[in-house]
Write a protein that holds these residues in place. Structure first.
Motif, short mmCIF file in Angstrom:
data_model
loop_
_atom_site.label_atom_id
_atom_site.label_comp_id
_atom_site.label_asym_id
_atom_site.label_seq_id
_atom_site.Cartn_x
_atom_site.Cartn_y
_atom_site.Cartn_z
N ILE A 197 6.06 71.52 -3.43
CA ILE A 197 4.93 70.96 -2.69
C ILE A 197 4.10 70.13 -3.65
CG2 ILE A 197 3.49 73.01 -3.07
CD1 ILE A 197 2.13 72.42 -0.38
N GLY A 198 3.56 69.01 -3.16
CA GLY A 198 2.71 68.18 -4.00
C GLY A 198 2.05 67.09 -3.19
N MET A 199 0.97 66.52 -3.73
CA MET A 199 0.27 65.45 -3.03
C MET A 199 0.99 64.13 -3.26
SD MET A 199 -1.33 66.65 -5.93
CE MET A 199 -2.76 67.59 -5.46
N THR A 200 1.19 63.41 -2.15
CA THR A 200 1.89 62.13 -2.19
C THR A 200 1.39 61.30 -1.01
OG1 THR A 200 4.08 61.08 -2.36
CG2 THR A 200 3.89 62.95 -0.85
N SER A 201 2.08 60.24 -0.67
CA SER A 201 1.65 59.40 0.45
C SER A 201 2.67 59.42 1.58
CB SER A 201 1.47 57.95 -0.02
OG SER A 201 2.73 57.34 -0.28
N MET A 202 2.21 59.04 2.77
CA MET A 202 3.12 58.97 3.90
C MET A 202 4.20 57.93 3.69
SD MET A 202 3.13 61.13 6.31
CE MET A 202 4.15 60.23 7.48
N THR A 203 3.91 56.91 2.89
CA THR A 203 4.93 55.91 2.59
C THR A 203 6.11 56.54 1.87
OG1 THR A 203 3.32 54.11 2.47
CG2 THR A 203 5.41 53.76 1.36
N VAL A 204 5.83 57.38 0.89
CA VAL A 204 6.89 58.08 0.15
C VAL A 204 7.67 58.99 1.09
CG1 VAL A 204 7.36 59.81 -1.62
CG2 VAL A 204 5.78 57.93 -2.10
N VAL A 205 6.96 59.68 1.99
CA VAL A 205 7.63 60.56 2.96
C VAL A 205 8.58 59.76 3.84
CG1 VAL A 205 7.28 62.06 4.96
CG2 VAL A 205 5.77 62.26 2.98
N GLU A 206 8.11 58.64 4.37
CA GLU A 206 8.94 57.81 5.24
C GLU A 206 10.16 57.28 4.52
OE1 GLU A 206 8.82 57.25 8.43
OE2 GLU A 206 6.94 58.32 8.81
N GLN A 207 10.01 56.96 3.25
CA GLN A 207 11.11 56.37 2.48
C GLN A 207 12.08 57.41 1.94
OE1 GLN A 207 9.08 54.00 -0.45
NE2 GLN A 207 8.44 52.46 1.02
N SER A 208 11.77 58.69 2.11
CA SER A 208 12.60 59.75 1.54
C SER A 208 13.82 60.10 2.38
CB SER A 208 11.76 61.01 1.33
OG SER A 208 11.51 61.67 2.57
N LYS A 209 13.92 59.54 3.57
CA LYS A 209 15.05 59.80 4.46
C LYS A 209 15.22 61.29 4.77
CE LYS A 209 17.50 55.64 2.97
NZ LYS A 209 18.75 55.07 2.40
N GLY A 210 14.09 61.93 5.00
CA GLY A 210 14.11 63.33 5.40
C GLY A 210 14.09 64.34 4.28
#
Length: 275
Positions: A197-210
Motif C-alpha cells: 500500500i502507498g500513496m500515488t495518483s489515479m493516473t498511475v492506477v489507470e496505467q497499471s492495467k489492474g
C-alpha cells in the motif's frame, strides 16, 4: 538521418515505454523535466501527440527538484518544467514564464492487486502507517502482511495526504514503512509487491492495467467526477511551465494538451482536465 530513441520511465510510468523516430533538427525536440508525479500524465500526452504527429520528438529527464527545474527552464536546458501542488504562479510570471494548468488528479492509497480491500477509513490509514495494523486480515482481507510504502515528506503526495487526513498530519510513521524516492519507484513497488500500500495518483492506477487498485477513502471513491464535485478532496494539480516565448514545437504540444484531444487523454488517464 533520424535517430531512434527509446523513452522508458520504469515499468509503471504511463504505459510509457515507446519508441519514436526523432528528427530533432527538422521538427524540434521538446525536453521536459521536473515533478516525477506529473511525468506519467505528461508522457501519456506526449505519446498521444506523437501518434498524430509522427515527426514530433520528446525527451524526459529524471526528475529535477523544484529550484533546479525552473533554473533549467530559464537557462534553456529544458522546454517544459513539470510542476504540481503549491506552485507560486505570480513569481514565475515575473520571471517571464507561463504556467499552464493541465489537470487535477486524485491522490490515492493504491494497493497491490493481491489486496481485496476496497475501502479504508482515515483512521485505518493512520493505524497502518503507525504500525498498529500490520496484516490485511485485520481489515477483512487475507492473512497477508501489509507492505507499507510512503514518499519523502517533501513530496507532493505525502503533503496532500498529511494535510487531508487529520490523524495523519503529525503521525510518526513506523520504522517498517519504506520511503520511495520517485513516483515511478512507488508505482513499481505497488505493482509487484504482494500486500503493498502507498500513496500515488489515479493516473498511475489507470496505467497499471489492474496491477494497482485505488482504495476509496471513508466510502468516497477517487473518481474524476468526485474530484470535480470536490467530494474527494485529496488532489494534486499538474502544471506545464514554459518560457514566455516557446518554440513552435512546444507551443503546438501545449495547444494539444489544452484542447479537446488532450482532454480525452487526460480523462483516460484518471485525471480531470483543468478547464
Amino acid at each position: 538521418m533520424c535517430n531512434i530513441w527509446r523513452m522508458q520511465f520504469g515499468a509503471m510510468v504511463a504505459g510509457a515505454i515507446f519508441t519514436a523516430s526523432v528528427c530533432a533538427q527538422e521538427a524540434g525536440k521538446v525536453v521536459l523535466d521536473g515533478s516525477t508525479g506529473v511525468m506519467p500524465l505528461a508522457s501519456a500526452l506526449a505519446k498521444a501527440y506523437q501518434a498524430r504527429n509522427p515527426d514530433a520528438a520528446f525527451e524526459f529527464g529524471k526528475g529535477l527538484g523544484t529550484k533546479a527545474r525552473f533554473q533549467a527552464l530559464a537557462d534553456g536546458k529544458i522546454d517544459v518544467a513539470l510542476a504540481s501542488h503549491g506552485l507560486r504562479v505570480d513569481e514565475l510570471t515575473k520571471q517571464g514564464m507561463i504556467v499552464h494548468e493541465i489537470a487535477r488528479i486524485a491522490v490515492v492509497f493504491g494497493v497491490n492487486e493481491t489486496v481485496p480491500v476496497s475501502n479504508l477509513t482515515g483512521q485505518q490509514v493512520c493505524d497502518i502507517y503507525s504500525g498498529k495494523i500490520t496484516n490485511w486480515k485485520a481489515l477483512g482481507g487475507p492473512d497477508l502482511e501489509i507492505a507499507v510504502r510512503t514518499r519523502p515528506e517533501s513530496e507532493v503526495d505525502t503533503e496532500v495526504v498529511r494535510d487531508g487526513i487529520a490523524c495523519l498530519k503529525d503521525l510518526k510513521m513506523a520504522g517498517s514503512v519504506k520511503a520511495m524516492p520517485k513516483s515511478g519507484d512507488m508505482a513499481q513497488e505497488l505493482a509487484v509487491v504482494p500486500g503493498a500500500i502507498g500513496m500515488t495518483s489515479m493516473t498511475v492506477v489507470e496505467q497499471s492495467k489492474g496491477k494497482i487498485k485505488a482504495a476509496a477513502l471513508n466510502g468516497t471513491a477517487p473518481s474524476a467526477d468526485n474530484v470535480k464535485r470536490k467530494v474527494y478532496t485529496l488532489i494534486r494539480e499538474s502544471y506545464f511551465v514554459t518560457r514566455g516565448s516557446p518554440s513552435t514545437a512546444v507551443a503546438r504540444f501545449i495547444e494539444f494538451t489544452r484542447g479537446s484531444s488532450g482532454d480525452d487523454v487526460i480523462a483516460a488517464n484518471g485525471a480531470l482536465p483543468a478547464k
